[in-house]
Design an enzyme around this catalytic site. Structure first.
Site, PDB file in Angstrom:
ATOM      1  N   TYR A  58       9.435   6.666  -3.857  1.00 13.80           N
ATOM      2  CA  TYR A  58       8.629   6.141  -4.696  1.00 13.80           C
ATOM      3  C   TYR A  58       7.899   6.839  -5.690  1.00 13.80           C
ATOM      4  CZ  TYR A  58       8.869   2.110  -1.213  1.00 13.80           C
ATOM      5  OH  TYR A  58       9.455   1.234  -0.705  1.00 13.80           O
ATOM      6  N   HIS A 117      15.862   4.758   4.924  1.00 14.49           N
ATOM      7  CA  HIS A 117      15.633   3.828   3.439  1.00 14.49           C
ATOM      8  C   HIS A 117      16.481   2.801   3.264  1.00 14.49           C
ATOM      9  CE1 HIS A 117      12.765   3.433  -0.116  1.00 14.49           C
ATOM     10  NE2 HIS A 117      13.261   2.241   0.118  1.00 14.49           N
TER      11      HIS A 117
HETATM   12  N1  NAP Z   1      12.762  -0.673   2.080  1.00 10.79           N
HETATM   13  C1  NAP Z   1      12.935  -1.016   0.969  1.00 10.79           C
HETATM   14  O1  NAP Z   1      13.961  -0.944   0.345  1.00 10.79           O
HETATM   15  C2  NAP Z   1      11.754  -1.914   0.027  1.00 10.79           C
HETATM   16  C3  NAP Z   1      12.161  -2.475  -0.971  1.00 10.79           C
HETATM   17  C4  NAP Z   1      11.242  -2.941  -1.690  1.00 10.79           C
HETATM   18  C5  NAP Z   1       9.952  -2.926  -1.319  1.00 10.79           C
HETATM   19  N2  NAP Z   1       9.604  -2.344  -0.228  1.00 10.79           N
HETATM   20  C6  NAP Z   1       8.106  -2.326   0.288  1.00 10.79           C
HETATM   21  O2  NAP Z   1       7.712  -3.627   0.349  1.00 10.79           O
HETATM   22  C7  NAP Z   1       6.486  -3.626  -0.357  1.00 10.79           C
HETATM   23  C8  NAP Z   1       6.233  -4.812  -0.944  1.00 10.79           C
HETATM   24  O3  NAP Z   1       7.148  -5.380  -1.620  1.00 10.79           O
HETATM   25  P1  NAP Z   1       7.271  -5.532  -3.154  1.00 10.79           P
HETATM   26  O4  NAP Z   1       6.360  -4.472  -3.833  1.00 10.79           O
HETATM   27  O5  NAP Z   1       8.457  -5.562  -3.593  1.00 10.79           O
HETATM   28  O6  NAP Z   1       6.474  -6.921  -3.540  1.00 10.79           O
HETATM   29  P2  NAP Z   1       5.526  -7.955  -2.932  1.00 10.79           P
HETATM   30  O7  NAP Z   1       4.526  -7.403  -2.369  1.00 10.79           O
HETATM   31  O8  NAP Z   1       6.283  -9.173  -2.575  1.00 10.79           O
HETATM   32  O9  NAP Z   1       4.708  -8.261  -4.230  1.00 10.79           O
HETATM   33  C9  NAP Z   1       3.957  -7.516  -5.130  1.00 10.79           C
HETATM   34  C10 NAP Z   1       3.340  -8.120  -6.366  1.00 10.79           C
HETATM   35  O10 NAP Z   1       2.662  -9.359  -5.776  1.00 10.79           O
HETATM   36  C11 NAP Z   1       1.076  -9.483  -6.389  1.00 10.79           C
HETATM   37  N3  NAP Z   1       0.192  -9.578  -5.395  1.00 10.79           N
HETATM   38  C12 NAP Z   1      -0.190  -9.398  -4.304  1.00 10.79           C
HETATM   39  N4  NAP Z   1      -1.021  -9.884  -3.518  1.00 10.79           N
HETATM   40  C13 NAP Z   1      -1.113 -11.144  -4.546  1.00 10.79           C
HETATM   41  C14 NAP Z   1      -1.923 -12.267  -3.911  1.00 10.79           C
HETATM   42  N5  NAP Z   1      -2.587 -12.402  -3.170  1.00 10.79           N
HETATM   43  N6  NAP Z   1      -1.860 -13.110  -4.835  1.00 10.79           N
HETATM   44  C15 NAP Z   1      -1.171 -13.044  -6.306  1.00 10.79           C
HETATM   45  N7  NAP Z   1      -0.258 -12.082  -6.590  1.00 10.79           N
HETATM   46  C16 NAP Z   1      -0.235 -10.874  -5.488  1.00 10.79           C
HETATM   47  C17 NAP Z   1       0.986  -7.878  -6.737  1.00 10.79           C
HETATM   48  O11 NAP Z   1       0.253  -7.937  -7.878  1.00 10.79           O
HETATM   49  P3  NAP Z   1      -0.954  -6.445  -8.041  1.00 10.79           P
HETATM   50  O12 NAP Z   1      -0.250  -5.224  -7.708  1.00 10.79           O
HETATM   51  O13 NAP Z   1      -1.339  -6.683  -9.482  1.00 10.79           O
HETATM   52  O14 NAP Z   1      -2.404  -6.886  -7.027  1.00 10.79           O
HETATM   53  C18 NAP Z   1       2.269  -7.411  -7.141  1.00 10.79           C
HETATM   54  O15 NAP Z   1       2.675  -7.526  -8.420  1.00 10.79           O
HETATM   55  C19 NAP Z   1       6.669  -2.523  -1.380  1.00 10.79           C
HETATM   56  O16 NAP Z   1       5.483  -2.051  -2.087  1.00 10.79           O
HETATM   57  C20 NAP Z   1       7.169  -1.371  -0.693  1.00 10.79           C
HETATM   58  O17 NAP Z   1       6.322  -0.515   0.229  1.00 10.79           O
HETATM   59  C21 NAP Z   1      10.512  -1.937   0.585  1.00 10.79           C
END
Ligand code: NAP
Length: 278
Positions: A58, A117
């Site tokens: 990241y 990962h």
């Molecule tokens: N292992 C892997 O390969 C892998 C892949 C992808 C992700 N991940 C991990 O999983 C985490 C989460 O997944 P993600 O970042 O892909 O997406 P997510 O958590 O599904 O969505 C994040 C988005 O949703 C918004 N959001 C958060 N809470 C909200 C709410 N209560 N109401 C409205 N909008 C909201 C955030 O806005 P704001 O930020 O503007 O508040 C951001 O734009 C990542 O950050 C990472 O740590 C792991």
């Protein structure tokens, strides 16, 4: 907070963690908002986020640096830090070096859980899992797991690992629910926790799904996003790591722990069709 027990131990992990992808950059570092992000992470911890998910990938390591700075104000033992080793670092020596970097950036001498990962078919899984197990014995990670492993690969990892694999982190949300059918029942039977990443589908659900979520949101005096998280949390062994940088999002997501869907409503969402990979 809801907790999940970790396999072969009395330890537990908070079922709502903080996702950190895109904090401090994406594929590379962006330092322009460092102060703001450090403050956000600190406020999240004060709010009750003790489980933080990150990865060496990241922002080219900068996300870990920001977390390291933010957590320096808190008692390390109160936190559960998860990081992940990138697939180009799965040879034994590379993996140890990768964890050196992660620990340095996080300013700590151990992570709570270290995950592979993504799988890398060019590196023998036995070599990677041996290096992971060695890190447990060296005390540099308390637990190990994997990410983006399907059921077959997870079985192979279990077979070659001398330390228990306690977690698999995969894509899982109301529309991307492939994990629900084979992987989750397998993890449940093995006592392996399953972390749902992108649990909010980055706010990109279809209109059909959004309407279904809104109907339930009204019933539970909740937001559609809280219903998405409550549905995942209603499943045995599932952990969610929503990423949020807005304070009201952080608060709303952690409050989803208070929403318990009825078995009937769980079923409605389990059977929801019309936008995802059902
Ligand atoms: N292992 C892997 O390969 C892998 C892949 C992808 C992700 N991940 C991990 O999983 C985490 C989460 O997944 P993600 O970042 O892909 O997406 P997510 O958590 O599904 O969505 C994040 C988005 O949703 C918004 N959001 C958060 N809470 C909200 C709410 N209560 N109401 C409205 N909008 C909201 C955030 O806005 P704001 O930020 O503007 O508040 C951001 O734009 C990542 O950050 C990472 O740590 C792991």
């Amino acid at each position: 907070m809801i907790y999940r027990r970790l396999k072969n131990s009395d330890e537990k992990i908070a079922a709502i963690g903080l996702g950190t992808w895109a904090i401090g950059g994406r594929e590379g570092p962006d330092t322009s908002r460092d102060g703001e992000y450090i403050d956000t992470i600190a406020r999240a911890i004060e709010m009750g986020y003790h489980h933080i998910d990150t990865a060496e990938y990241y922002a080219g390591g900068h996300t870990e640096e920001l977390i390291g700075e933010a957590i320096s104000l808190f008692d390390r033992r109160e936190l559960f830090l998860v990081s992940k080793v990138w697939p180009t670092h799965l040879r034994e020596r590379d993996l140890h070096r990768a964890l050196d970097g992660t620990l340095k950036r996080l300013r700590t001498d151990y992570v709570d859980m270290y995950l592979v990962h993504w799988p890398n078919p060019d590196v023998p899984l036995g070599e990677t899992m041996k290096a992971m197990a060695d890190e447990v014995r060296a005390g540099r990670t308390r637990f190990i797991g994997v990410s983006n492993f399907d059921t077959n690969l997870l079985k192979k990892a279990i077979a070659v690992s001398t330390e228990p694999i306690v977690n698999n982190q995969v894509l899982f949300n109301i529309e991307d629910r492939q994990a629900m059918y084979e992987l989750l029942p397998f993890c449940q039977s093995e006592g392996i926790t399953l972390t749902a990443y992108s649990p909010l589908k980055r706010n990109l659900v279809s209109e059909f799904t959004r309407q279904a979520l809104e109907r339930l949101a009204e019933k539970y005096y909740a937001s559609p996003q809280q219903i998405m998280l409550a549905w995942l949390l209603g499943k045995e062994g599932v952990i969610v790591i929503p990423k949020a940088e807005k304070i009201d999002h952080l608060r709303s997501n952690i409050d989803s722990k208070n929403i318990v869907l009825t078995p009937e409503d769980m079923k409605i969402l389990d059977e929801l069709k019309g936008g995802g990979l059902v």
